[in-house]
Motif scaffolding. Structure first.
Motif, mmCIF file in Angstrom:
data_model
loop_
_atom_site.group_PDB
_atom_site.id
_atom_site.type_symbol
_atom_site.label_atom_id
_atom_site.label_comp_id
_atom_site.label_asym_id
_atom_site.label_seq_id
_atom_site.Cartn_x
_atom_site.Cartn_y
_atom_site.Cartn_z
ATOM 1 N N CYS A 1 0.812 -1.164 0.015
ATOM 2 C CA CYS A 1 0.062 0.133 0.010
ATOM 3 C C CYS A 1 0.870 1.448 0.007
ATOM 4 O O CYS A 1 0.461 2.188 -0.779
ATOM 5 N N VAL A 2 1.922 1.346 0.773
ATOM 6 C CA VAL A 2 2.870 2.398 0.858
ATOM 7 C C VAL A 2 3.495 2.467 -0.488
ATOM 8 O O VAL A 2 3.511 3.614 -0.953
ATOM 9 N N TYR A 3 4.067 1.227 -1.097
ATOM 10 C CA TYR A 3 4.456 1.565 -2.318
ATOM 11 C C TYR A 3 3.649 2.094 -3.404
ATOM 12 O O TYR A 3 4.180 2.906 -4.057
ATOM 13 N N ASP A 4 2.549 1.572 -3.475
ATOM 14 C CA ASP A 4 1.461 2.114 -4.531
ATOM 15 C C ASP A 4 1.297 3.678 -4.302
ATOM 16 O O ASP A 4 1.206 4.659 -5.004
ATOM 17 N N ASN A 5 1.188 4.160 -3.044
ATOM 18 C CA ASN A 5 0.842 5.368 -2.514
ATOM 19 C C ASN A 5 1.845 6.463 -3.240
ATOM 20 O O ASN A 5 1.789 7.388 -3.532
ATOM 21 N N ILE A 6 3.295 6.046 -2.977
ATOM 22 C CA ILE A 6 4.470 6.722 -3.495
ATOM 23 C C ILE A 6 4.236 6.783 -4.947
ATOM 24 O O ILE A 6 4.655 7.869 -5.601
ATOM 25 N N CYS A 7 4.041 5.708 -5.808
ATOM 26 C CA CYS A 7 3.799 5.785 -7.254
ATOM 27 C C CYS A 7 2.453 6.649 -7.481
ATOM 28 O O CYS A 7 2.879 6.955 -8.510
ATOM 29 N N ARG A 8 1.780 6.547 -7.038
ATOM 30 C CA ARG A 8 0.591 7.420 -7.063
ATOM 31 C C ARG A 8 1.129 8.785 -6.979
ATOM 32 O O ARG A 8 0.619 9.545 -8.179
ATOM 33 N N PHE A 9 1.727 9.336 -6.032
ATOM 34 C CA PHE A 9 2.204 10.789 -6.073
ATOM 35 C C PHE A 9 3.130 11.065 -7.079
ATOM 36 O O PHE A 9 3.111 12.148 -7.683
ATOM 37 N N LEU A 10 4.049 10.217 -7.331
ATOM 38 C CA LEU A 10 5.053 10.403 -8.487
ATOM 39 C C LEU A 10 4.409 10.566 -9.595
ATOM 40 O O LEU A 10 4.812 11.515 -10.717
ATOM 41 N N GLN A 11 3.550 9.938 -9.864
ATOM 42 C CA GLN A 11 2.639 9.921 -11.404
ATOM 43 C C GLN A 11 2.093 11.111 -11.255
ATOM 44 O O GLN A 11 2.231 11.637 -12.488
ATOM 45 N N PHE A 12 1.508 11.586 -10.514
ATOM 46 C CA PHE A 12 0.715 13.161 -10.472
ATOM 47 C C PHE A 12 1.779 13.966 -10.578
ATOM 48 O O PHE A 12 1.596 14.894 -11.403
ATOM 49 N N GLN A 13 2.881 14.124 -9.790
ATOM 50 C CA GLN A 13 3.844 15.110 -9.522
ATOM 51 C C GLN A 13 4.517 15.546 -10.911
ATOM 52 O O GLN A 13 4.828 16.301 -11.243
ATOM 53 N N LEU A 14 5.151 14.079 -11.564
ATOM 54 C CA LEU A 14 5.739 14.447 -12.684
ATOM 55 C C LEU A 14 5.240 14.892 -13.790
ATOM 56 O O LEU A 14 5.588 15.449 -14.748
ATOM 57 N N THR A 15 3.705 14.517 -14.091
ATOM 58 C CA THR A 15 2.817 14.979 -14.856
ATOM 59 C C THR A 15 2.793 16.557 -14.878
ATOM 60 O O THR A 15 2.918 17.096 -15.819
ATOM 61 N N VAL A 16 2.483 17.182 -13.521
ATOM 62 C CA VAL A 16 2.424 18.503 -13.562
ATOM 63 C C VAL A 16 3.979 19.094 -13.944
ATOM 64 O O VAL A 16 4.061 20.106 -14.576
ATOM 65 N N ASN A 17 5.161 18.496 -13.318
ATOM 66 C CA ASN A 17 6.320 18.960 -13.537
ATOM 67 C C ASN A 17 6.491 19.064 -15.289
ATOM 68 O O ASN A 17 7.242 20.087 -15.689
ATOM 69 N N ILE A 18 6.032 18.247 -15.927
ATOM 70 C CA ILE A 18 6.351 18.009 -17.454
ATOM 71 C C ILE A 18 5.600 19.383 -17.926
ATOM 72 O O ILE A 18 5.952 20.051 -18.925
ATOM 73 N N THR A 19 4.159 19.420 -17.651
ATOM 74 C CA THR A 19 3.533 20.470 -18.202
ATOM 75 C C THR A 19 3.927 21.573 -17.786
ATOM 76 O O THR A 19 4.102 22.625 -18.678
ATOM 77 N N ALA A 20 4.319 22.067 -16.566
ATOM 78 C CA ALA A 20 4.987 23.267 -16.106
ATOM 79 C C ALA A 20 5.943 23.733 -16.871
ATOM 80 O O ALA A 20 6.391 24.883 -16.962
ATOM 81 N N ILE A 21 6.794 22.772 -16.789
ATOM 82 C CA ILE A 21 8.271 23.176 -17.348
ATOM 83 C C ILE A 21 8.148 23.427 -18.787
ATOM 84 O O ILE A 21 8.925 24.755 -19.346
ATOM 85 N N VAL A 22 7.503 22.531 -19.421
ATOM 86 C CA VAL A 22 7.234 22.990 -20.998
ATOM 87 C C VAL A 22 6.577 24.234 -21.257
ATOM 88 O O VAL A 22 7.038 25.166 -22.046
ATOM 89 N N VAL A 23 5.440 24.575 -20.491
ATOM 90 C CA VAL A 23 4.815 25.967 -20.745
ATOM 91 C C VAL A 23 5.692 26.883 -20.245
ATOM 92 O O VAL A 23 5.760 28.008 -20.867
ATOM 93 N N ALA A 24 6.582 26.864 -19.115
ATOM 94 C CA ALA A 24 7.288 28.188 -18.742
ATOM 95 C C ALA A 24 8.532 27.965 -19.858
ATOM 96 O O ALA A 24 9.000 29.384 -20.139
ATOM 97 N N CYS A 25 9.188 27.179 -20.226
ATOM 98 C CA CYS A 25 10.232 27.200 -21.200
ATOM 99 C C CYS A 25 9.792 27.815 -22.685
ATOM 100 O O CYS A 25 10.426 28.712 -23.100
ATOM 101 N N LEU A 26 8.666 27.183 -23.288
ATOM 102 C CA LEU A 26 8.068 27.610 -24.441
ATOM 103 C C LEU A 26 7.714 29.130 -24.338
ATOM 104 O O LEU A 26 7.838 29.970 -25.209
ATOM 105 N N GLY A 27 7.007 29.387 -23.321
ATOM 106 C CA GLY A 27 6.581 30.783 -22.979
ATOM 107 C C GLY A 27 7.614 31.910 -22.991
ATOM 108 O O GLY A 27 7.675 32.951 -23.449
#
Length: 316
Positions: free
Chosen positions: A19-45
């Motif tokens: 359960c703890v392992y899956d919770n870490i994976c859930r958080f990583l999946q969400f956080q990395l998605t936000v990071n990809i979008t935010a970094i690309v938007v900031a760099c392209l902008g």
């Protein structure tokens, strides 16, 4: 540490460990998605528009959602017996699975498409000091909203230098109506129709010169997409129903609703919105923002059909 030799304790330890392992994976999946979008938007902008569409204080709010709130929401899922039905992972297995990488790339790609369209395709082109009626209308400015208004009929929030080529000085704007000048009107069934509609100057304008409804919508859609994708991130094994068991995690529901209320306050509360570089939105604009944000959930069903084997990562 298992304190006794009871077999039930061993099962519980395995259950909570997974359960703890899956919770870490859930958080990583969400956080990395936000990071990809935010970094690309900031760099392209910065590269294309000469400045990021998201301000520094807006990015701080995004980081708060991405780090603190998301960790509490996604790391508090309780274990269930289905965790015991899968085979154990090897010690050298990568944390990111193929399904997680697929979800991250596809959701980030969809978010970037929507944000780029909003940034480039929305907003009437204006020079500093110009009246809005002297501006070139954006390609989406004629779209009607659910309540009858034109939610995209707003001044551009982009830098003036980027919009310079198509401003009124270049002759790109519809001219003001002049009965004696045939270039300002067209005849439809013998009736002179102005090229510039009578309501062309009617726009909501904020008190602060550096705030626009245009970039407020960009920021709002970006945050709402992350908020709805947080629901998708509860599932990391290609499950169809992302809402399964959500009512059992009251903290998750509380954090999502609290973040939504906070986002509304950032945009609509006087004083707070000015500090965050935002401007109040119309009901039609809110409807569009919510629909674009919620689009992440039905699209998640379509993304399930994409083979995970096409992406790098550990086997599920």
């Amino acid at each position: 540490i298992i304190m006794d030799d009871n077999f039930v304790s061993i099962v519980k330890a395995v259950l909570w460990g997974r359960c703890v392992y899956d919770n870490i994976c859930r958080f990583l999946q969400f956080q990395l998605t936000v990071n990809i979008t935010a970094i690309v938007v900031a760099c392209l902008g910065s590269a294309v528009l000469t400045q990021s569409p998201l301000t520094a204080i807006q990015m701080l709010w995004v980081n708060l959602i991405m780090d603190s709130f998301a960790s509490l929401a996604l790391a508090t899922e309780d274990p269930n017996n289905s965790l015991l039905e899968r085979k154990p992972y090897s010690r050298d297995r990568a944390v990111l699975s193929k399904t997680m990488v697929k979800n991250m790339i596809l959701h980030a790609g969809w978010q970037l498409v929507i944000l780029v369209v909003l940034i480039i395709g929305v907003g009437d082109v204006c020079q500093p000091g110009q009246e809005i009626c002297d501006c070139k209308r954006g390609p989406l400015s004629t779209v009607k909203g659910y309540l009858g208004s034109q939610p995209f009929y707003i001044p551009s929030g982009r830098p003036a230098g980027f919009d310079l080529a198509s401003t009124a000085d270049s002759g790109a704007c519809p001219p003001a109506f002049d009965d004696t000048n045939s270039s300002t009107w067209t005849k439809v069934k013998g009736v002179k129709t102005p090229k510039r509609p009578e309501d062309y100057c009617k726009h909501a304008r904020g008190g602060a010169s550096d705030t626009t409804q245009h970039y407020t919508m960009v920021f709002n859609v970006f945050v709402l997409m992350q908020l709805f994708n947080e629901i998708n991130s509860r599932k990391i094994h290609n499950e169809a129903n992302v809402f399964a068991g959500i009512t059992k995690n009251s903290l998750f529901i509380l954090i999502v609703l609290g973040t939504l209320i906070g986002q509304i306050a950032l945009i609509e509360a006087p004083g707070i919105n000015t500090a965050f570089g935002c401007q109040g939105l119309t009901p039609d604009q809110w409807i569009i923002c919510l629909l674009l944000g919620a689009s992440c959930i039905p699209l998640n069903l379509l993304f399930r059909l994409v083979p995970s084997s096409l992406f790098p990562g550990a086997e599920d």
